[in-house]
Design an enzyme around this catalytic site. Structure first.
Site, PDB file in Angstrom:
ATOM      1  N   GLU A  21       0.889  -1.392   0.121  1.00 44.59           N
ATOM      2  CA  GLU A  21       0.061   0.097  -0.201  1.00 44.59           C
ATOM      3  C   GLU A  21       0.932   1.201   0.069  1.00 44.59           C
ATOM      4  O   GLU A  21       1.991   1.310   0.054  1.00 44.59           O
ATOM      5  CB  GLU A  21      -0.867  -0.159   1.389  1.00 44.59           C
ATOM      6  N   LYS A 155      -4.917  -3.346  13.945  1.00 39.23           N
ATOM      7  CA  LYS A 155      -4.277  -2.461  14.497  1.00 39.23           C
ATOM      8  C   LYS A 155      -4.721  -2.365  16.223  1.00 39.23           C
ATOM      9  O   LYS A 155      -5.792  -2.548  16.154  1.00 39.23           O
ATOM     10  CB  LYS A 155      -4.445  -0.894  14.170  1.00 39.23           C
TER      11      LYS A 155
END
Length: 301
Positions: A21, A155
């Protein structure tokens, strides 16, 4: 869509390719550390026998396999838009620069024919989502787009339990590499079980191939624990995360600005320790992603 000639040749000839990404470059780390990290991740993928394909949007054109110069510009340039599924048609139409999130990278990787994608951690269900409905688009993308995502778990700023429930609803297999427990990004483990403990890259490749062969649309999530030397103490990091979330709420920060703010604040609160851990876990994921992509190409013949 512009595909780097090396990447195009690899896709066409069943050579291993790993997507990366670009949000981590423009929104994840400060310059020049962001560029150094991006190039180091590409290097690790090459050293492990695969071809990296960093994905971003430049002047409205999706780039599959950014050059070093393009990565450098991404790292320095201000105002690059963080680009998820909903942003793609707008950024392309308006000829803007877009840094692809997990969901947008998955979409573009799938369109290009790339199965494996390495990132740091995925988004998920945010804490307090029962009231705010704040759920990352990453989860829906994993439920519908045929890309395998290698990460260090969701996360740590998220509600991990609700994230796992959501992934189950979407039918996404959650695998952990040599672990029965879900890694929690900065820490190697949590108290949550995963669907399956995979022992080697060949096992990952086999699961992915069977999912594709049986037309079971959607992603596979492979959670690779952060290397032990860089795993942070859960009590310490969770306390710092809580402080960062409190400050974010006081400032009224919402939406796509939440994650960059929190990660940046946690770097500040941990005196840079969380940033170092973030870099190490991405490099670790890159090595595993490359090895899994190689095994997958072998199975496809």
């Amino acid at each position: 869509m512009k595909i780097n000639p090396e990447v195009f040749d690899a896709i066409k000839n069943n050579k291993p390719v790993v997507a990366l990404e670009s949000t981590i470059i423009s929104h994840g780390m400060p310059y020049p550390k962001n560029v150094a990290c991006a190039l180091e991740v590409e290097k690790v993928i090459r050293e492990n026998g695969a071809i990296p394909a960093t994905i971003g949007i430049i002047n409205g054109e999706p780039i599959i396999g950014m050059t070093n110069d393009e990565i450098e510009e991404f790292g320095k340039r201000k105002g690059i838009i963080k680009c998820s599924r909903r942003d793609l048609p707008i950024i392309i139409s308006e000829k803007e620069w877009g840094a692809t999130t997990v969901s947008a990278t998955m979409i573009l990787a799938n369109l290009a024919g790339i199965e494996f994608f390495v990132t740091g951690g995925i988004g998920g269900v945010h804490r307090g989502a029962q009231e705010t409905f704040d759920i990352s688009a990453d989860l829906d993308e994993l439920g519908r787009t045929n890309v395998t995502v290698i990460c260090a778990g969701p996360k740590a700023i998220l509600d991990l339990n609700l994230t796992m429930e959501y992934l189950e609803t979407k039918g996404v297999p959650v695998l952990a590499y040599n672990s029965d427990k879900l890694p929690a990004f900065f820490t190697r483990t949590s108290d949550l079980n995963v669907d399956y403990n995979v022992k080697n890259p060949a096992e990952i490749a086999s699961i992915v191939k069977n999912k594709r062969d049986y037309k079971l649309d959607g992603g596979v999530l492979v959670c690779n624990p952060i290397p032990e030397d860089y795993s942070m103490d859960p009590n310490y990091i969770n306390k710092e995360i809580d402080k960062a979330i409190d400050e974010m709420n006081k400032l009224g920060i919402k939406g796509k600005e939440e994650t960059p703010f929190l990660l940046s604040k946690i770097v500040e609160l941990t005196n840079g320790k969380s940033l170092e851990a973030n870099i190490k876990l991405i490099l670790n994921n890159a090595a595993l992603g490359a090895k899994a992509a190689i095994e997958y190409c072998k199975l496809r013949g």
